[in-house]
Design a protein around this motif. Sequence first.
Motif, PDB file in Angstrom:
ATOM      1  N   UNK A  16       0.927  -1.394   0.066  1.00  0.00           N
ATOM      2  CA  UNK A  16      -0.044  -0.006  -0.045  1.00  0.00           C
ATOM      3  C   UNK A  16       1.105   1.082   0.098  1.00  0.00           C
ATOM      4  N   UNK A  17       1.882   1.191   0.852  1.00  0.00           N
ATOM      5  CA  UNK A  17       2.836   2.223   0.842  1.00  0.00           C
ATOM      6  C   UNK A  17       3.387   2.471  -0.635  1.00  0.00           C
ATOM      7  N   UNK A  18       4.192   1.693  -1.184  1.00  0.00           N
ATOM      8  CA  UNK A  18       4.663   1.570  -2.540  1.00  0.00           C
ATOM      9  C   UNK A  18       3.532   2.107  -3.541  1.00  0.00           C
ATOM     10  N   UNK A  19       2.450   1.670  -3.623  1.00  0.00           N
ATOM     11  CA  UNK A  19       1.115   2.169  -4.454  1.00  0.00           C
ATOM     12  C   UNK A  19       0.998   3.506  -4.331  1.00  0.00           C
ATOM     13  N   UNK A  20       0.774   4.172  -3.151  1.00  0.00           N
ATOM     14  CA  UNK A  20       0.521   5.392  -3.029  1.00  0.00           C
ATOM     15  C   UNK A  20       1.526   6.446  -3.108  1.00  0.00           C
ATOM     16  N   UNK A  21       2.931   5.850  -2.620  1.00  0.00           N
ATOM     17  CA  UNK A  21       4.018   6.706  -2.930  1.00  0.00           C
ATOM     18  C   UNK A  21       4.252   6.794  -4.692  1.00  0.00           C
ATOM     19  N   UNK A 162      -9.381   4.509 -15.390  1.00  0.00           N
ATOM     20  CA  UNK A 162     -10.699   4.109 -16.122  1.00  0.00           C
ATOM     21  C   UNK A 162     -11.289   2.757 -15.505  1.00  0.00           C
ATOM     22  N   UNK A 163     -10.507   1.849 -15.182  1.00  0.00           N
ATOM     23  CA  UNK A 163     -10.476   0.583 -14.615  1.00  0.00           C
ATOM     24  C   UNK A 163     -11.185   0.678 -13.156  1.00  0.00           C
ATOM     25  N   UNK A 164     -10.838   1.473 -12.509  1.00  0.00           N
ATOM     26  CA  UNK A 164     -11.195   1.863 -11.077  1.00  0.00           C
ATOM     27  C   UNK A 164     -12.697   2.264 -11.326  1.00  0.00           C
ATOM     28  N   UNK A 165     -12.981   3.203 -12.250  1.00  0.00           N
ATOM     29  CA  UNK A 165     -14.256   3.804 -12.502  1.00  0.00           C
ATOM     30  C   UNK A 165     -15.163   2.760 -12.781  1.00  0.00           C
ATOM     31  N   UNK A 166     -14.601   1.830 -13.775  1.00  0.00           N
ATOM     32  CA  UNK A 166     -15.478   0.774 -14.188  1.00  0.00           C
ATOM     33  C   UNK A 166     -15.858  -0.100 -13.174  1.00  0.00           C
ATOM     34  N   UNK A 167     -15.024  -0.631 -12.432  1.00  0.00           N
ATOM     35  CA  UNK A 167     -15.272  -1.412 -11.019  1.00  0.00           C
ATOM     36  C   UNK A 167     -16.395  -0.804 -10.230  1.00  0.00           C
ATOM     37  N   UNK A 168     -16.191   0.503 -10.079  1.00  0.00           N
ATOM     38  CA  UNK A 168     -17.061   0.990  -9.009  1.00  0.00           C
ATOM     39  C   UNK A 168     -18.543   1.127  -9.864  1.00  0.00           C
ATOM     40  N   UNK A 169     -18.542   1.481 -11.111  1.00  0.00           N
ATOM     41  CA  UNK A 169     -19.949   2.097 -11.782  1.00  0.00           C
ATOM     42  C   UNK A 169     -20.391   0.569 -12.209  1.00  0.00           C
ATOM     43  N   UNK A 170     -19.769  -0.483 -12.726  1.00  0.00           N
ATOM     44  CA  UNK A 170     -20.285  -1.468 -13.081  1.00  0.00           C
ATOM     45  C   UNK A 170     -20.405  -2.685 -12.043  1.00  0.00           C
ATOM     46  N   UNK A 171     -19.275  -3.061 -11.664  1.00  0.00           N
ATOM     47  CA  UNK A 171     -19.182  -4.393 -10.757  1.00  0.00           C
ATOM     48  C   UNK A 171     -19.654  -3.757  -9.173  1.00  0.00           C
ATOM     49  N   UNK A 172     -19.803  -2.499  -8.936  1.00  0.00           N
ATOM     50  CA  UNK A 172     -19.909  -2.100  -7.619  1.00  0.00           C
ATOM     51  C   UNK A 172     -19.196  -2.787  -6.553  1.00  0.00           C
ATOM     52  N   UNK A 173     -17.822  -2.623  -7.032  1.00  0.00           N
ATOM     53  CA  UNK A 173     -16.638  -2.925  -6.023  1.00  0.00           C
ATOM     54  C   UNK A 173     -15.884  -1.781  -6.180  1.00  0.00           C
ATOM     55  N   UNK A 174     -15.327  -1.445  -4.986  1.00  0.00           N
ATOM     56  CA  UNK A 174     -14.347  -0.315  -4.724  1.00  0.00           C
ATOM     57  C   UNK A 174     -12.927  -1.024  -4.703  1.00  0.00           C
ATOM     58  N   UNK A 175     -12.068  -0.557  -5.491  1.00  0.00           N
ATOM     59  CA  UNK A 175     -10.574  -0.786  -5.656  1.00  0.00           C
ATOM     60  C   UNK A 175      -9.671  -0.072  -4.661  1.00  0.00           C
ATOM     61  N   UNK A 176     -10.322   1.221  -4.367  1.00  0.00           N
ATOM     62  CA  UNK A 176      -9.566   2.203  -3.520  1.00  0.00           C
ATOM     63  C   UNK A 176      -9.534   1.871  -2.252  1.00  0.00           C
ATOM     64  N   UNK A 177     -10.800   1.352  -1.711  1.00  0.00           N
ATOM     65  CA  UNK A 177     -10.952   1.264  -0.092  1.00  0.00           C
ATOM     66  C   UNK A 177      -9.895   0.143   0.314  1.00  0.00           C
ATOM     67  N   UNK A 178      -9.938  -1.088  -0.305  1.00  0.00           N
ATOM     68  CA  UNK A 178      -8.867  -2.086   0.365  1.00  0.00           C
ATOM     69  C   UNK A 178      -7.410  -1.567   0.293  1.00  0.00           C
ATOM     70  N   UNK A 179      -7.077  -0.894  -0.948  1.00  0.00           N
ATOM     71  CA  UNK A 179      -5.718  -0.213  -0.939  1.00  0.00           C
ATOM     72  C   UNK A 179      -5.304   0.837   0.133  1.00  0.00           C
ATOM     73  N   UNK A 181      -7.121   0.871   3.337  1.00  0.00           N
ATOM     74  CA  UNK A 181      -7.428   0.148   4.550  1.00  0.00           C
ATOM     75  C   UNK A 181      -6.612  -1.139   4.600  1.00  0.00           C
ATOM     76  N   UNK A 182      -6.325  -1.779   3.484  1.00  0.00           N
ATOM     77  CA  UNK A 182      -5.697  -3.022   3.352  1.00  0.00           C
ATOM     78  C   UNK A 182      -6.554  -4.253   3.724  1.00  0.00           C
ATOM     79  N   UNK A 183      -8.142  -4.060   3.806  1.00  0.00           N
ATOM     80  CA  UNK A 183      -9.223  -5.246   3.812  1.00  0.00           C
ATOM     81  C   UNK A 183      -9.968  -4.962   2.809  1.00  0.00           C
ATOM     82  N   UNK A 184     -10.713  -5.963   2.704  1.00  0.00           N
ATOM     83  CA  UNK A 184     -11.879  -5.966   1.668  1.00  0.00           C
ATOM     84  C   UNK A 184     -12.706  -7.193   1.948  1.00  0.00           C
ATOM     85  N   UNK A 185     -13.575  -7.276   1.166  1.00  0.00           N
ATOM     86  CA  UNK A 185     -14.806  -8.615   1.498  1.00  0.00           C
ATOM     87  C   UNK A 185     -14.468  -9.692   0.416  1.00  0.00           C
ATOM     88  N   UNK A 186     -14.510 -10.976   1.232  1.00  0.00           N
ATOM     89  CA  UNK A 186     -14.109 -11.973   0.385  1.00  0.00           C
ATOM     90  C   UNK A 186     -15.290 -13.114   0.937  1.00  0.00           C
TER      91      UNK A 186
END
Length: 223
Positions: A16-21, A162-179, A181-186
């Motif tokens: 996560x730190x590498x990603x945001x850096x 664009x992929x992040x936006x598609x995931x939110x708009x079409x798949x109703x799944x946030x990719x930003x939140x887990x990146x 907080x480090x956690x997500x739903x499974x």
Amino acid sequence: MAHDTHAVSIWDLPVRLTHWALAVLVPAMWFTADSSLWWWHTRIGHVLLGLLIFRVIWGFVGTDTARFSNFVRGPARVIAYLRGNYDVKAHIGHSPLGALSVIAMLGVIAAQVGMGLFAGDPYDGATGPLNALVGVGTADWITDTHEWFVYVVAGMIGLHLAAIAIYVGVKKQSLVGPMVAGKGEAEEGVEGNSRASFARFAICAGAAIGVAAWVWFGAWPLG
């Protein structure tokens, strides 16, 4: 059929730190170049080099979702994902298509940073530390490529957003939140990511810093 889900760990802190850096430093590289802030440009470039080296090393020895061997798959898995035959919540980490995006993003950023090490003009203050290893003509070509290749990097960033936006708009799944907080739903029964070892992180970070510093000082005895 809907399945019960639960919160699991997905991304470790080093990833996560590498990603945001990278998300901050890549635009900073463009800004400093566009503003002719070469002192900052070269130093931020070396921080990027260290981050990339760390991410590559961590991709072999890091946690489950950080390891390339766990998310880089063949074309059959990508095709299954595109056909909808891949249950995202039954897996954690990068999707098959997301894995390709990660490799492509790291690849183009690494190419841009790598060219910056050899590029430059000794009279403009922006000469890379490995410039002396190549001839003048080669250095000029690398410099010209380094200047326009930024649009390739920008294109990759655009596709990523664009992929992040598609995931939110079409798949109703946030990719930003887990990146963040480090956690997500499974799905129930799916285990979370393995724990990051601080000792292993420290060794990888030290190695990355050491290599970046070696390059900064001319990569003796190559330079």
